[in-house]
Design a protein around this motif. Structure first.
Motif, PDB file in Angstrom:
ATOM      1  N   MET A   1     -22.400 -15.409  36.270  1.00  0.00           N
ATOM      2  CA  MET A   1     -21.543 -16.435  35.446  1.00  0.00           C
ATOM      3  C   MET A   1     -22.218 -17.178  34.515  1.00  0.00           C
ATOM      4  O   MET A   1     -23.208 -17.620  34.543  1.00  0.00           O
ATOM      5  N   THR A   2     -21.548 -17.305  33.640  1.00  0.00           N
ATOM      6  CA  THR A   2     -21.984 -17.839  32.121  1.00  0.00           C
ATOM      7  C   THR A   2     -21.292 -19.283  32.066  1.00  0.00           C
ATOM      8  O   THR A   2     -19.958 -19.120  31.981  1.00  0.00           O
ATOM      9  N   GLU A   3     -21.929 -20.003  31.160  1.00  0.00           N
ATOM     10  CA  GLU A   3     -21.275 -21.117  30.783  1.00  0.00           C
ATOM     11  C   GLU A   3     -21.124 -20.893  29.229  1.00  0.00           C
ATOM     12  O   GLU A   3     -21.935 -20.597  28.480  1.00  0.00           O
ATOM     13  N   GLN A   4     -19.803 -20.646  28.818  1.00  0.00           N
ATOM     14  CA  GLN A   4     -19.633 -20.245  27.440  1.00  0.00           C
ATOM     15  C   GLN A   4     -18.970 -21.476  26.645  1.00  0.00           C
ATOM     16  O   GLN A   4     -18.216 -22.308  27.095  1.00  0.00           O
ATOM     17  N   GLN A   5     -19.570 -21.557  25.359  1.00  0.00           N
ATOM     18  CA  GLN A   5     -18.996 -22.500  24.420  1.00  0.00           C
ATOM     19  C   GLN A   5     -17.632 -21.674  23.907  1.00  0.00           C
ATOM     20  O   GLN A   5     -17.895 -20.521  23.256  1.00  0.00           O
ATOM     21  N   THR A   6     -16.395 -22.696  23.923  1.00  0.00           N
ATOM     22  CA  THR A   6     -15.381 -22.030  23.626  1.00  0.00           C
ATOM     23  C   THR A   6     -15.286 -22.177  21.937  1.00  0.00           C
ATOM     24  O   THR A   6     -15.594 -23.159  21.583  1.00  0.00           O
ATOM     25  N   ARG A   7     -13.974 -21.338  21.338  1.00  0.00           N
ATOM     26  CA  ARG A   7     -13.692 -21.547  20.176  1.00  0.00           C
ATOM     27  C   ARG A   7     -12.252 -21.824  20.033  1.00  0.00           C
ATOM     28  O   ARG A   7     -11.686 -21.218  21.190  1.00  0.00           O
ATOM     29  N   THR A   8     -11.741 -22.632  19.475  1.00  0.00           N
ATOM     30  CA  THR A   8     -10.173 -22.832  19.222  1.00  0.00           C
ATOM     31  C   THR A   8      -9.507 -21.500  19.149  1.00  0.00           C
ATOM     32  O   THR A   8     -10.035 -20.519  18.130  1.00  0.00           O
ATOM     33  N   ILE A   9      -8.432 -21.334  19.911  1.00  0.00           N
ATOM     34  CA  ILE A   9      -7.853 -20.170  19.944  1.00  0.00           C
ATOM     35  C   ILE A   9      -6.408 -20.319  19.095  1.00  0.00           C
ATOM     36  O   ILE A   9      -5.921 -21.435  18.832  1.00  0.00           O
ATOM     37  N   ASP A 536     -18.635  -9.381  25.106  1.00  0.00           N
ATOM     38  CA  ASP A 536     -19.408  -8.292  25.984  1.00  0.00           C
ATOM     39  C   ASP A 536     -18.948  -7.093  25.999  1.00  0.00           C
ATOM     40  O   ASP A 536     -19.631  -5.939  26.012  1.00  0.00           O
ATOM     41  N   HIS A 537     -17.412  -6.883  26.037  1.00  0.00           N
ATOM     42  CA  HIS A 537     -16.770  -5.652  26.017  1.00  0.00           C
ATOM     43  C   HIS A 537     -15.833  -5.191  24.953  1.00  0.00           C
ATOM     44  O   HIS A 537     -15.157  -3.974  25.220  1.00  0.00           O
ATOM     45  N   GLY A 538     -15.790  -5.923  23.954  1.00  0.00           N
ATOM     46  CA  GLY A 538     -14.725  -5.455  22.886  1.00  0.00           C
ATOM     47  C   GLY A 538     -13.525  -5.329  23.039  1.00  0.00           C
ATOM     48  O   GLY A 538     -12.892  -6.067  24.013  1.00  0.00           O
ATOM     49  N   ALA A 539     -12.820  -4.863  21.857  1.00  0.00           N
ATOM     50  CA  ALA A 539     -11.328  -4.744  21.795  1.00  0.00           C
ATOM     51  C   ALA A 539     -10.837  -3.632  22.800  1.00  0.00           C
ATOM     52  O   ALA A 539      -9.653  -3.642  23.251  1.00  0.00           O
ATOM     53  N   HIS A 540     -11.485  -2.929  23.216  1.00  0.00           N
ATOM     54  CA  HIS A 540     -11.199  -1.644  23.878  1.00  0.00           C
ATOM     55  C   HIS A 540     -11.866  -1.402  25.057  1.00  0.00           C
ATOM     56  O   HIS A 540     -12.636  -0.397  25.018  1.00  0.00           O
ATOM     57  N   PRO A 541     -11.872  -2.470  26.107  1.00  0.00           N
ATOM     58  CA  PRO A 541     -12.748  -2.023  27.153  1.00  0.00           C
ATOM     59  C   PRO A 541     -12.466  -1.149  28.153  1.00  0.00           C
ATOM     60  O   PRO A 541     -11.320  -0.648  28.204  1.00  0.00           O
ATOM     61  N   ASP A 542     -13.481  -0.556  28.831  1.00  0.00           N
ATOM     62  CA  ASP A 542     -13.245   0.327  29.940  1.00  0.00           C
ATOM     63  C   ASP A 542     -12.426  -0.491  31.234  1.00  0.00           C
ATOM     64  O   ASP A 542     -12.943  -1.586  31.387  1.00  0.00           O
ATOM     65  N   PRO A 543     -11.548   0.367  31.770  1.00  0.00           N
ATOM     66  CA  PRO A 543     -10.987  -0.172  32.763  1.00  0.00           C
ATOM     67  C   PRO A 543     -12.059  -0.789  33.943  1.00  0.00           C
ATOM     68  O   PRO A 543     -12.915   0.132  34.305  1.00  0.00           O
ATOM     69  N   GLY A 544     -12.127  -1.668  34.601  1.00  0.00           N
ATOM     70  CA  GLY A 544     -12.776  -2.040  35.714  1.00  0.00           C
ATOM     71  C   GLY A 544     -13.865  -2.983  35.061  1.00  0.00           C
ATOM     72  O   GLY A 544     -14.516  -3.714  35.852  1.00  0.00           O
ATOM     73  N   VAL A 545     -14.195  -3.086  33.927  1.00  0.00           N
ATOM     74  CA  VAL A 545     -15.213  -3.922  33.507  1.00  0.00           C
ATOM     75  C   VAL A 545     -14.682  -5.526  33.541  1.00  0.00           C
ATOM     76  O   VAL A 545     -13.488  -5.733  33.366  1.00  0.00           O
ATOM     77  N   HIS A 546     -15.505  -6.350  33.795  1.00  0.00           N
ATOM     78  CA  HIS A 546     -15.132  -7.841  34.063  1.00  0.00           C
ATOM     79  C   HIS A 546     -16.408  -8.856  33.607  1.00  0.00           C
ATOM     80  O   HIS A 546     -17.393  -8.647  33.565  1.00  0.00           O
ATOM     81  N   THR A 547     -15.587  -9.894  33.332  1.00  0.00           N
ATOM     82  CA  THR A 547     -16.671 -11.122  32.834  1.00  0.00           C
ATOM     83  C   THR A 547     -15.981 -12.432  33.929  1.00  0.00           C
ATOM     84  O   THR A 547     -14.913 -12.685  33.514  1.00  0.00           O
ATOM     85  N   THR A 548     -17.013 -13.206  34.111  1.00  0.00           N
ATOM     86  CA  THR A 548     -16.599 -14.531  34.587  1.00  0.00           C
ATOM     87  C   THR A 548     -17.396 -15.540  34.128  1.00  0.00           C
ATOM     88  O   THR A 548     -18.724 -15.286  33.585  1.00  0.00           O
ATOM     89  N   ALA A 549     -16.838 -16.694  33.651  1.00  0.00           N
ATOM     90  CA  ALA A 549     -17.451 -17.624  32.810  1.00  0.00           C
ATOM     91  C   ALA A 549     -16.564 -19.013  33.145  1.00  0.00           C
ATOM     92  O   ALA A 549     -15.405 -18.979  33.678  1.00  0.00           O
TER      93      ALA A 549
END
Lengths: 706, 333
Positions: A1-9, A536-549
């Motif tokens: 788990m990573t602490e991520q600095q966010t950008r305005t969406i 980490d996984h780009g715009a076209h990620p492989d199914p199953g990859v995941h990220t927690t933050a």
């Protein structure tokens, strides 16, 4: 788990009124609430639980005779303090039920009855005979017994503050307002009563407790119960897929949740369910303390405040402390060089108070904003002009600049919409038929809060879809819909591409749906996880990859004070014969950052206004100090606003975006609607009649001499 | 769950006989009050004698010995009664009283007789953990020194300060209605004012009826002269609340003076309070604010109030003035 600095969406779905994603389930009755999950654990239907509650306010249980109850058809067991499972920790005395023979308030849980049906359990509970050795109790809040100074007040702020020399400033002031304002006990009363379904099982040699609970925070329930039950957190799983309202009363686990957990521990895996009755909600699931606010304002003839004092007296319970932060908004609302606030409590042998929508701000701002209205009258100023003259440059409490304080914009917009300029300056100026007509205004404020401890997980699915998971709860606010919108915009996909998973303690941890902090806290975590996922996984990620933050705080946030603001305008009509009060118009204007979903936001703000109107005119729990419990313990005798009382109520908001506070630009909207509303209504009744009422609710008997 | 025997007798007489035979039996009509009491433990009958399907649901004009009456069956729903054209035109006080009570759903369920026989909403009566002489004779009155906002100020006793909650009953009190009762001895007629009673030292009894007496109808005299009538209810919220005070009034005027004035108050006593002293004071008088105030004060001479109920005096006076001024204006148009 990573602490991520966010950008305005970039808002795409945000800002649109996406239909509630769970609307169909709710209106067709297929959404399952806590005790409706009948088919669980593959066993027989759940056993029903009923609570036996104490009929004395203080004392000792000398005997529990269950012979008649156990002889009743369908009753399977009775548990009391001699037979209930032991707890590993008992520090939280509200939750540590059935561990000893002490009774701390009338209505406390003293025994449990299990039966095949709820009717049998109810009758069984009525047949349990409990005898007591009664002791003298104190259940009445008075000025002479509210003298205890708590270490902190809710959530964790200073009990007292004192700057400058208030007494000297008051002595030197041209104009002084010195009045006492009172608010009554109030009970939250969500439509769905508090309800819990639980069962125990053994998995891989460990005990596991599973629950469906009507709660505002599944992780909070785990954290409260697990150590008391001698379990690790991962031995408790709590789910709350649908919740029928909370208003703070489901913000923490109350005694009934522990009752179900304890009872289910004795049933060899068979689930146990309990829905608290409406009457029991008046003693077991929290409430707002009554408050006595001694307010002194000192000002020059021009209305500029030189001194503000707000000394609060209120109550807590002996069983567990809850100190409402009633004077806290007074600390930051207006400029004045000399300012003092304090909180003193009566420690009573009564049910445990807790959070109710805008604890602190609601009763405190009622007192403060009525006092400001009195000051405006005393100075001969329009109440909006008075507020303009006391607008601070910096946050009076912290000395930091406000990030985006737009109170005056709200007041001016509202004045324009409400037609304030045609208002007669003096009171008692308009009689239409049998009705005195007047208008009133009050400021609103609520702190912007983002809670630490939130994580979200983004997982790529097939077909360009994403699962977004966080253990937050939608208590009816629209969180499920709003988080879907945030996730979609953060991942730059359509809302229909998001499978949102919430309301399960097995999901990444989330804080309570409370303090108007949910969307800010959970949404920021979702944005953090989504942005890191894309990195980490780009715009076209492989199914199953995941990220927690989780979301890191914006370093710039340290430099600012974050609050939302609003202005409430009310028209009141008071019948010159009967004293009845009607509020034909109620209008709120808010500065709350960017609004994620106008439809659900409007519902939150209008709902807050209605609850404030209801508190202003009707709501009052009457505790009978001789017995120690609330005797107006149903919705026939505890009045909330009926449809006929809610006329033209509307809310609007300023177009803005608070991008220092959250990557969505939003600040939180759950509570500010109730803040200041009762004061606006009270001020309108004064303007209508010339009668200044300094206690809530504004019932007809106050205006009979009008 | 308590075992309850549910009986559905075919005739009214059979219903009366059933209740008379079973000491623990009680009549069930719309159930909007009794079912609450079953849940709360306020009532614990072992037999429910269900009279809902008895054919007592007509509203018809009947020529009686003393002239024509409108006969309202005991089972007529509150909503149907309020909507009936003759009731709306001849007895607006009835329609307005009904519509001032409960909610649409409850009015669809509640019956005429059931409405009259509903029990007090005193919070202590409904809370079985507190003493209450009405629920449990001899235990004491918790309301006397307790939560008193809805307490009686007229005709109360040291044993009970409960008020009767029905709006309809207050309306019927000014119409000189008659209650038709079937008992073990057959049918009899009771003047409406004698149906409910003051608490005295027997607060357990709300009415003068025997346990097995069944109300079968209420009759309203169809006086050939037109009486203006209305009902004003003051409550804490705009809808769905019991009366703090209420005023039912009926007036006939000729040349600016009353030829018939009748006044009843709700929310102030153990029964609908027919204000006969005030009526007498207003007989043949012009309806002015001063005259009404003086008449009301005469009636209120025997009032007993405390901190919680003191407001009712001014509220009642004001509301009566407002109601009668409006009605007199209407009657002289």
């Amino acid at each position: 788990m990573t602490e991520q600095q966010t950008r305005t969406i970039s808002p795409r779905s945000i800002g649109t009124s996406l239909d509630r994603v769970d609307g169909r389930e709710k209106v067709t009755g297929t959404a399952s609430y806590a005790v409706e999950h009948a088919d669980v654990n593959g066993t027989a239907a759940p056993l029903s639980l009923w609570l036996v509650t104490s009929t004395v306010a203080k004392g000792r249980i000398t005997g529990v005779d269950a012979s008649k109850a156990l002889a009743h058809h369908g009753v399977s067991a009775m548990l009391d303090h001699t037979s209930a499972p032991r707890l590993a920790q008992t520090d939280n005395a509200e939750l540590a039920i059935l561990q000893d023979d002490r009774v701390g308030f009338r209505g406390q849980v003293v025994a449990l009855v299990l039966a095949e049906t709820s009717e049998a359990a109810r009758e069984g509970a009525a047949l349990v005979e409990v005898t007591y050795e009664q002791e003298p109790h104190e259940a009445e809040l008075r000025e002479d017994n509210a003298t205890y100074r708590p270490d902190k007040v809710n959530p964790d702020v200073e009990t007292d503050t004192d700057e400058g020399d208030v007494d000297a400033a008051l002595a030197a002031a041209d104009v002084v307002v010195d009045q006492t304002y009172r608010t009554p006990y109030e009970h939250n009363n969500p439509l769905e009563p508090h309800a819990t379904l639980a069962w125990w099982e053994e998995r891989e040699g460990r005990e596991v407790l599973s629950m469906f609970d009507s709660t505002q925070g599944v992780h909070g329930v785990v954290q409260a119960l697990a150590p008391m039950l001698g379990l690790e957190n991962d031995q408790v799983r709590v789910r709350a897929p649908y919740v029928g309202g909370g208003f703070g009363s489901k913000g923490e686990a109350h005694a009934h949740v522990m009752a179900v957990a304890l009872a289910a521990r004795t049933t060899a895996g068979r689930p146990v369910r309990l829905a608290v009755t409406r009457q029991q909600m008046f003693s077991l699931t929290g409430y707002r303390t009554a408050t006595i606010s001694h307010v002194r304002l000192g000002a020059g003839r021009d209305g500029r405040l030189t001194a503000i004092e707000h000394a609060v007296q209120e109550q807590t319970s002996v069983v567990r402390e809850f100190a409402e932060q009633t004077a806290s908004p007074t600390r930051m609302l207006y400029a004045a060089p000399n300012r003092r606030t304090s909180h003193r409590l009566a420690q009573l042998d009564v049910a445990v108070p807790s959070w109710m929508r805008a604890p602190g701000e609601m009763p405190g701002m009622y007192a403060h904003e009525v006092a400001m209205d009195e000051l405006a009258v005393a100075c001969g100023l329009d109440p909006i002009v008075l507020r303009e003259r006391n607008e601070p440059d910096l946050d009076p409490e912290t000395g930091k600049p406000f990030n985006d304080r737009r109170l005056l914009d709200c007041l001016h917009r509202g004045a324009d919409r409400f037609g304030w300029s045609t208002r007669p300056a003096g009171p008692r100026a308009r009689l239409e038929g049998d009705w005195w007509v007047g208008t009133g205004v009050a400021s609103a404020t609520y702190p912007a809060m983002r809670q630490p401890g939130n994580q979200a997980r983004v997982t790529a699915l097939d077909g360009g879809r994403y699962e977004v998971a966080i253990g937050s709860v939608d208590i009816g606010t629209g969180a499920r819909t709003v988080l879907t919108q945030i996730a979609a915009d953060a991942l730059e996909v359509e809302p229909s591409d998001i499978d949102l998973a919430i309301a399960d303690s097995l999901l990444p941890s989330a804080t309570v749906a409370g303090g108007s902090s949910g969307t800010s806290s959970w949404g920021s975590a979702i944005v953090a996880a989504a942005q890191l996922f894309r990195e980490d996984h780009g715009a076209h990620p492989d199914p199953g990859v995941h990220t927690t933050a989780s979301a890191a705080d914006d370093p710039a946030a340290e430099d600012y004070a974050f609050h939302s603001f609003g202005a409430v305008f009310a028209e009141a009509r008071v019948n010159r014969w009967t004293g009845e009060v009607r509020v034909p118009r109620l209008h709120g204007v808010y500065s709350v950052g960017r609004v994620i979903n106008p439809r659900t936001a409007r519902s939150q703000l209008v709902g807050g206004l209605v609850m404030g109107l209801s508190a202003g005119l009707f709501e009052e729990s009457h505790r009978d100090p001789r017995f120690g419990h609330v005797v107006t313990q149903d919705l026939a005798t505890y009045h909330v606003a009926s449809h006929a009382d809610v006329l033209d109520v509307d809310a609007e908001w300023l177009e803005e975006s608070d991008e220092v506070f959250t990557p969505m630009g939003s600040r939180g909207i759950g509570e500010i609607g109730i803040v200041g509303t009762a004061a606006a209504v009270a001020n309108a009744t004064f303007h209508a009649t010339g009668v200044r009422v300094r206690s809530l609710p504004l019932t007809p008997d106050h205006f009979l001499d009008a | 769950m308590r075992a309850l025997d549910h009986r559905r007798p075919a005739t009214a007489q059979e219903a009366v006989d059933l209740v008379a035979r079973h000491p623990g039996a009680t009549f069930l009509a719309g159930g909007s009050n009794l079912v609450d009491h079953l849940k709360l433990g306020v009532a614990s009958p072992d037999v429910l004698v269900d009279v809902r399907r008895l054919p007592l649901d007509g509203i018809e004009r009947v020529e009686g010995e003393d002239g024509a009456v409108l006969r309202i069956g005991a089972n007529v729903r509150n909503s149907d009664l309020a909507a009936h054209p003759v009731v709306r035109s001849r007895f607006p006080v009835v329609a307005r009283a009904l519509l001032a009570g409960a909610s649409g759903q409850i009015r669809n369920q509640a019956t005429t007789a059931g409405n009259l026989l509903q029990r007090t909403r005193c919070v202590y009566f409904q809370d079985v953990t507190t003493p209450c002489n009405k629920r449990e004779p001899g235990t004491g009155c918790s309301a006397l020194e307790g939560y008193g906002r809805y307490n009686a100020i007229l005709g109360a006793s040291p044993d009970c300060v409960a008020t009767h909650p029905s709006d309809l009953a207050v309306g019927l009190a000014v119409l000189d209605a008659t209650v038709v009762v079937l008992g073990l001895e057959g049918e009899r007629r009771i003047p409406f004012d004698e149906l409910h009673r003051l608490p005295g030292d027997r607060p357990g009894a709300d009415t003068t009826l025997a346990r097995s007496d069944l109300v079968t109808a209420v009759e309203l005299p169809l006086d050939p002269d037109v009486h203006r009538s209305t009902y004003t209810k003051v409550r804490d919220r705009a809808s769905y609340a019991f009366a703090l005070v209420s005023v039912a009034a009926s007036v006939r005027m000729e040349e600016g003076r009353t030829t018939d004035v009748r006044l009843a108050w709700g929310g102030v006593a153990h029964k609908p309070w027919r204000a006969r002293r005030a009526e007498a004071a207003l007989a043949g008088q012009q309806i002015t604010e001063d005259a009404v105030r003086a008449a009301v004060d005469l009636e209120l001479e025997t009032t007993t109030t405390n901190r919680d109920t003191a407001y009712k005096v001014a509220m009642l006076r004001n509301t009566t003035v407002m109601t009668l001024l409006d009605l007199a204006e209407e009657a002289s148009r």
